[in-house]
Every structure is written in C-alpha cells, then in structure tokens.
Design a protein around this motif. Structure first.
Motif, PDB file in Angstrom:
ATOM      1  N   ILE A  38       0.860  -1.175   0.000  1.00  0.00           N
ATOM      2  CA  ILE A  38       0.000   0.000   0.000  1.00  0.00           C
ATOM      3  C   ILE A  38       0.900   1.231   0.000  1.00  0.00           C
ATOM      4  O   ILE A  38       2.046   1.182   0.469  1.00  0.00           O
ATOM      5  CB  ILE A  38      -0.973   0.028   1.201  1.00  0.00           C
ATOM      6  N   PRO A  39       0.412   2.350  -0.542  1.00  0.00           N
ATOM      7  CA  PRO A  39       1.247   3.552  -0.598  1.00  0.00           C
ATOM      8  C   PRO A  39       1.530   4.123   0.780  1.00  0.00           C
ATOM      9  O   PRO A  39       0.747   3.945   1.716  1.00  0.00           O
ATOM     10  CB  PRO A  39       0.421   4.520  -1.445  1.00  0.00           C
ATOM     11  N   ASN A  40       2.648   4.824   0.911  1.00  0.00           N
ATOM     12  CA  ASN A  40       3.038   5.379   2.203  1.00  0.00           C
ATOM     13  C   ASN A  40       2.023   6.368   2.739  1.00  0.00           C
ATOM     14  O   ASN A  40       1.869   6.527   3.957  1.00  0.00           O
ATOM     15  CB  ASN A  40       4.412   6.045   2.099  1.00  0.00           C
ATOM     16  N   GLU A  41       1.308   7.068   1.817  1.00  0.00           N
ATOM     17  CA  GLU A  41       0.342   8.061   2.285  1.00  0.00           C
ATOM     18  C   GLU A  41      -0.930   7.437   2.846  1.00  0.00           C
ATOM     19  O   GLU A  41      -1.761   8.125   3.448  1.00  0.00           O
ATOM     20  CB  GLU A  41      -0.021   9.028   1.155  1.00  0.00           C
ATOM     21  N   MET A  42      -1.128   6.144   2.649  1.00  0.00           N
ATOM     22  CA  MET A  42      -2.296   5.457   3.183  1.00  0.00           C
ATOM     23  C   MET A  42      -2.010   4.989   4.613  1.00  0.00           C
ATOM     24  O   MET A  42      -1.006   4.332   4.869  1.00  0.00           O
ATOM     25  CB  MET A  42      -2.659   4.243   2.315  1.00  0.00           C
ATOM     26  N   SER A  43      -2.885   5.327   5.540  1.00  0.00           N
ATOM     27  CA  SER A  43      -2.692   4.894   6.922  1.00  0.00           C
ATOM     28  C   SER A  43      -2.912   3.387   7.032  1.00  0.00           C
ATOM     29  O   SER A  43      -3.583   2.785   6.198  1.00  0.00           O
ATOM     30  CB  SER A  43      -3.659   5.638   7.856  1.00  0.00           C
ATOM     31  N   TYR A  44      -2.365   2.804   8.079  1.00  0.00           N
ATOM     32  CA  TYR A  44      -2.582   1.379   8.312  1.00  0.00           C
ATOM     33  C   TYR A  44      -4.066   1.086   8.523  1.00  0.00           C
ATOM     34  O   TYR A  44      -4.573   0.055   8.077  1.00  0.00           O
ATOM     35  CB  TYR A  44      -1.778   0.912   9.527  1.00  0.00           C
ATOM     36  N   GLU A  45      -4.752   2.009   9.191  1.00  0.00           N
ATOM     37  CA  GLU A  45      -6.176   1.821   9.464  1.00  0.00           C
ATOM     38  C   GLU A  45      -6.980   1.752   8.166  1.00  0.00           C
ATOM     39  O   GLU A  45      -7.831   0.876   7.990  1.00  0.00           O
ATOM     40  CB  GLU A  45      -6.700   2.952  10.355  1.00  0.00           C
ATOM     41  N   THR A  51     -13.993   4.706  13.535  1.00  0.00           N
ATOM     42  CA  THR A  51     -14.656   5.356  14.666  1.00  0.00           C
ATOM     43  C   THR A  51     -14.138   4.948  16.040  1.00  0.00           C
ATOM     44  O   THR A  51     -14.274   5.719  16.994  1.00  0.00           O
ATOM     45  CB  THR A  51     -16.168   5.083  14.619  1.00  0.00           C
ATOM     46  N   ASN A  52     -13.569   3.766  16.171  1.00  0.00           N
ATOM     47  CA  ASN A  52     -13.192   3.280  17.507  1.00  0.00           C
ATOM     48  C   ASN A  52     -11.840   2.587  17.437  1.00  0.00           C
ATOM     49  O   ASN A  52     -11.558   1.841  16.489  1.00  0.00           O
ATOM     50  CB  ASN A  52     -14.242   2.311  18.052  1.00  0.00           C
ATOM     51  N   GLN A 102     -25.143   1.948  16.881  1.00  0.00           N
ATOM     52  CA  GLN A 102     -25.647   3.279  16.565  1.00  0.00           C
ATOM     53  C   GLN A 102     -24.510   4.280  16.372  1.00  0.00           C
ATOM     54  O   GLN A 102     -24.584   5.160  15.522  1.00  0.00           O
ATOM     55  CB  GLN A 102     -26.580   3.763  17.676  1.00  0.00           C
ATOM     56  N   HIS A 103     -23.448   4.144  17.169  1.00  0.00           N
ATOM     57  CA  HIS A 103     -22.361   5.127  17.130  1.00  0.00           C
ATOM     58  C   HIS A 103     -21.024   4.527  16.721  1.00  0.00           C
ATOM     59  O   HIS A 103     -19.993   5.186  16.859  1.00  0.00           O
ATOM     60  CB  HIS A 103     -22.223   5.796  18.502  1.00  0.00           C
ATOM     61  N   SER A 104     -21.024   3.312  16.234  1.00  0.00           N
ATOM     62  CA  SER A 104     -19.777   2.650  15.871  1.00  0.00           C
ATOM     63  C   SER A 104     -19.853   2.128  14.439  1.00  0.00           C
ATOM     64  O   SER A 104     -20.800   1.443  14.069  1.00  0.00           O
ATOM     65  CB  SER A 104     -19.507   1.483  16.839  1.00  0.00           C
ATOM     66  N   LEU A 105     -18.854   2.467  13.625  1.00  0.00           N
ATOM     67  CA  LEU A 105     -18.766   1.919  12.271  1.00  0.00           C
ATOM     68  C   LEU A 105     -17.640   0.901  12.215  1.00  0.00           C
ATOM     69  O   LEU A 105     -17.847  -0.281  12.402  1.00  0.00           O
ATOM     70  CB  LEU A 105     -18.557   3.052  11.257  1.00  0.00           C
ATOM     71  N   LYS A 106     -16.422   1.359  11.996  1.00  0.00           N
ATOM     72  CA  LYS A 106     -15.304   0.422  11.911  1.00  0.00           C
ATOM     73  C   LYS A 106     -14.398   0.570  13.132  1.00  0.00           C
ATOM     74  O   LYS A 106     -13.847   1.634  13.416  1.00  0.00           O
ATOM     75  CB  LYS A 106     -14.506   0.658  10.630  1.00  0.00           C
ATOM     76  N   THR A 107     -14.269  -0.525  13.851  1.00  0.00           N
ATOM     77  CA  THR A 107     -13.402  -0.592  15.023  1.00  0.00           C
ATOM     78  C   THR A 107     -12.039  -1.145  14.615  1.00  0.00           C
ATOM     79  O   THR A 107     -11.952  -2.148  13.898  1.00  0.00           O
ATOM     80  CB  THR A 107     -14.023  -1.498  16.098  1.00  0.00           C
ATOM     81  N   ILE A 108     -10.991  -0.491  15.075  1.00  0.00           N
ATOM     82  CA  ILE A 108      -9.617  -0.889  14.773  1.00  0.00           C
ATOM     83  C   ILE A 108      -8.911  -1.325  16.047  1.00  0.00           C
ATOM     84  O   ILE A 108      -9.007  -0.658  17.083  1.00  0.00           O
ATOM     85  CB  ILE A 108      -8.824   0.269  14.133  1.00  0.00           C
ATOM     86  N   ILE A 109      -8.210  -2.454  15.962  1.00  0.00           N
ATOM     87  CA  ILE A 109      -7.376  -2.926  17.068  1.00  0.00           C
ATOM     88  C   ILE A 109      -5.912  -2.852  16.641  1.00  0.00           C
ATOM     89  O   ILE A 109      -5.565  -3.209  15.514  1.00  0.00           O
ATOM     90  CB  ILE A 109      -7.740  -4.373  17.455  1.00  0.00           C
ATOM     91  N   TYR A 110      -5.068  -2.382  17.558  1.00  0.00           N
ATOM     92  CA  TYR A 110      -3.640  -2.246  17.290  1.00  0.00           C
ATOM     93  C   TYR A 110      -2.868  -3.342  18.027  1.00  0.00           C
ATOM     94  O   TYR A 110      -2.720  -3.286  19.251  1.00  0.00           O
ATOM     95  CB  TYR A 110      -3.132  -0.884  17.747  1.00  0.00           C
ATOM     96  N   PRO A 111      -2.356  -4.347  17.329  1.00  0.00           N
ATOM     97  CA  PRO A 111      -1.591  -5.406  18.000  1.00  0.00           C
ATOM     98  C   PRO A 111      -0.259  -4.925  18.565  1.00  0.00           C
ATOM     99  O   PRO A 111       0.288  -5.545  19.474  1.00  0.00           O
ATOM    100  CB  PRO A 111      -1.356  -6.427  16.879  1.00  0.00           C
ATOM    101  N   ASN A 112       0.282  -3.821  18.035  1.00  0.00           N
ATOM    102  CA  ASN A 112       1.559  -3.289  18.509  1.00  0.00           C
ATOM    103  C   ASN A 112       1.361  -1.872  19.046  1.00  0.00           C
ATOM    104  O   ASN A 112       0.614  -1.688  19.988  1.00  0.00           O
ATOM    105  CB  ASN A 112       2.601  -3.359  17.386  1.00  0.00           C
ATOM    106  N   GLU A 113       1.985  -0.872  18.450  1.00  0.00           N
ATOM    107  CA  GLU A 113       1.801   0.504  18.892  1.00  0.00           C
ATOM    108  C   GLU A 113       0.362   0.971  18.652  1.00  0.00           C
ATOM    109  O   GLU A 113      -0.203   0.704  17.599  1.00  0.00           O
ATOM    110  CB  GLU A 113       2.739   1.455  18.145  1.00  0.00           C
ATOM    111  N   GLN A 114      -0.209   1.653  19.628  1.00  0.00           N
ATOM    112  CA  GLN A 114      -1.553   2.207  19.445  1.00  0.00           C
ATOM    113  C   GLN A 114      -1.421   3.577  18.792  1.00  0.00           C
ATOM    114  O   GLN A 114      -0.976   4.544  19.404  1.00  0.00           O
ATOM    115  CB  GLN A 114      -2.316   2.303  20.767  1.00  0.00           C
TER     116      GLN A 114
END
Length: 369
Positions: A153-160, A332-333, A352-364
C-alpha cells in the motif's frame, strides 16, 4: 512511513518463536496469549501487524461461537482485516523488502482445484481463511504470511485505511458481478461498514445514481459522504415506494443487499427494474429466506450470491488510494490488543455510534475521543 512505528531488525532466521495474540477460547472469552509463530518458508514474509479491523463475523464467533457449519471447537485467534509492515522476507521473495507497508488478503486457496484454476479461488473447497475455524486469524503482533497474498500500500495510506481493503473487496466483487457502470442506478441496502464501502465501490465503477438505506441516522449521513445521492430511513420510509419515486417508477438497475436483515433482503429485491440484478452480500441469521418468485420471473431478475472476493485486492487498494479522506470517515473506535474484548463488546452493542473498530496489535496509533 508513519511516525512512531518501531521497525524490528529481524531476519528470516532470527525472529521470536512466539508472539502475543488475542485468542477466543469460547463465547465471550477472549484472552491475550503467547502463540507459536512457526517457520518461514522461501516465499513467506514476517509481518508486524499494525492495524486489524473488526468484522461482523469476528463478533458472531465471539457471541455465538459459530457461523453456519464453522464452529469454534478449540481456541481461535481472531481477526482478518489487517495491515502491517514487512520485517523479514524469505529467500525467494522478490516483490517485498524490509519496511514495506502491506495488507494481507486473508484467504489462502489450494491453487489446484477447478475453481482456483478458473480464477474463482474464493470458492476453493480447501480455502484456509483467517479467523474461520479452525484457521487462526491475525490479531497478533507478528504473523508469517505468503507473499502471493500480500499487497503493498502507498506510504500516504494509513494502516487503518489499509485494513479496509478487505471489506471493500467484497463491494468491488459485487460491483463486478453486477456490471455496474456509468448510466446504471444502484440501491445499497444496509449502510454498515460493508454497505458504505459498497457505495464507494459503486461510485468508483461509475454508477450514475446511488440510493442507500439504513435505520441509523449516523450511518445514513455517512452514506451521503461516501457518495450516495439519496438515503432512505427505513424506520420512516418504504423502500420500494421511495426507490420507485426516485426512478420515475422504473426501479433501480442493480441492488447490493448488505444488511443481512430478513425483511431487507425481501424488500431490496422489489426495488429492481425489469431485467435488474441483485447481489446478496449480507449473511442472514436463518438458512432460508422467502422471495417473491412471480416478481423474479416476471421481471427476469438475475440474482447473485456474493462470497468474499477473488482478484479484487489491487482494485480495492487503488480505490482507497483515491478516497483516503472518505475512508477515514469510517474509522470510529480504536483499541489496543489487550482491549480486544472491549472492542468486540463495543462493536456488538454500540452499532448506533460505531462503524469500523480498529485494534492495534503493537503501537496504538490512535485513541478514542
């Protein structure tokens, strides 16, 4: 490369034997454990996992312990929507190097059956798909993965945003099945993460009119931002009547049903024009859904079942690259690996208030507001 990301100095022969993983022991029981990494092959990559998106299937295994015939019978590592950074490469790897930002397509087919040879490897009977029992997922600090199913993926794209490549590929696969193109109208039923990304896919394929429906106002607002021309609040409006009004009584050319709701799956069909096409993406809770056969036959409707994707990751990465700001709206989370249970609970109970939840296995990299 993003800031504050530590890059381990591993080699293919010098890396840990174990890694921290979020393991589903049984329903509602998630535990952080040391799990074995295994051996790297000549075409493998050692990847530091940076972001993992929570999918509805992860939640379903968490609270039900099964999806259809796939049953959690032994501890299972969750997660399959992921991005990361390459920290070591196998001897015969030529397309990747230490430090590359990547996403991992979570299914590994056999490559030899008639479905694989026909390019429809998503239908491979021997498919090993992450976080689908008994195959472990990637909610781990490190994973070993084949280079064939890994993409830069390109560098400008975030991991999320990179982790959205997986659910977007479902929408891309549906759009290709339906032959969405300029001049075509599309109704997307259900504005959860998959439905919202299906809107993005339909827009990228040139759809001239996009209508979306949901019961949650926040999701409908997001659907507009993703590219929907009109949204339908199903708590106040009838889907068939509204889509007919919006299409001069003709109905839409194509439908992507992404909710999995029994009534929505029936209603979405009736929004189609003569000769229309519908792709069922959302998975209903029950095995059999009654459909209006006279309508199907009288309108010569084409019905497609959508099962994951095949050869769609490169297109999805390209679409995300062109829509980075829009994609960020879906995030969102944010949780650490140790907070995986909280992440699954929030996704399960706070639609209602949550779309995509992201978990960080390493650095948050981000925190909840």
């Amino acid at each position: 490369m993003e800031k504050n990301v530590e890059l381990p100095d591993f080699t293919k022969n010098n890396y840990p034997e174990t890694t921290k993983s979020a393991v589903l022991n049984k329903t509602f029981d998630i535990q952080l454990k040391d799990t074995k990494l295994g051996k790297m092959g000549s075409h493998d990559l050692l990847i530091k996992v940076m972001a993992v998106g929570i999918c509805g299937s992860d939640v379903h295994y968490y609270d039900h312990g099964r999806i259809g015939d796939f049953v959690v019978k032994k501890p299972l590592i969750s997660g399959h929507e992921s991005s990361g950074i390459v920290v070591a490469v196998g001897d015969e790897v030529t397309k990747f190097k230490h430090g590359d930002k990547v996403v991992m397509e979570p299914g590994i087919p056999c490559g030899k059956c008639k479905y694989c040879l026909a390019g429809k490897y998503n239908l491979c009977p021997q498919m090993k798909f992450m976080a689908t029992p008994p195959v472990d997922g990637d909610l781990s600090q490190l994973i070993i993965y084949p280079d064939e199913f890994t993409y830069k993926i390109p560098n400008e794209m975030s991991y999320e945003v990179g982790s959205l490549s997986e659910p977007l590929s479902v929408g891309v696969h549906a759009a290709q099945m339906l032959s969405i193109q300029p001049g075509k109208s599309v109704f997307v039923s259900g504005a959860g993460p998959v439905g919202l990304l299906a809107i993005m896919a339909a827009k990228a394929f040139g759809a001239s009119k996009i209508i979306a429906s949901d019961a949650e106002p926040e999701r409908l607002a997001c659907a507009k931002k993703m590219g929907a021309d009109t949204v339908i609040d199903v708590t106040e409006q009838d889907v068939k009547t509204t889509t007919n009004d919006l299409t001069n009584g003709e109905g839409v050319n194509t439908v992507i049903e992404a909710s999995g709701n029994v009534h929505a799956e029936q209603d979405a069909l009736l929004t189609l024009s003569r000769g229309g096409k519908i792709a069922y993406v959302g998975m209903p809770a029950q095995d059999e859904i009654p459909l209006n056969m006279p309508f199907i036959q009288g309108h010569e409707i084409q019905i497609f079942g959508v099962f994951r994707y095949a050869n769609d990751y490169p297109i999805s990465i390209e679409i995300l690259t062109e829509n980075l700001e829009k994609a960020e709206m879906l995030l969102t989370n944010f949780y650490s690996l140790a907070e995986t249970k909280s992440a699954l609970e929030n996704t399960r109970t706070n639609k209602q208030h949550s779309l995509k939840t992201i978990i960080y296995p390493n650095e948050q990299l981000r925190k909840n507001n």
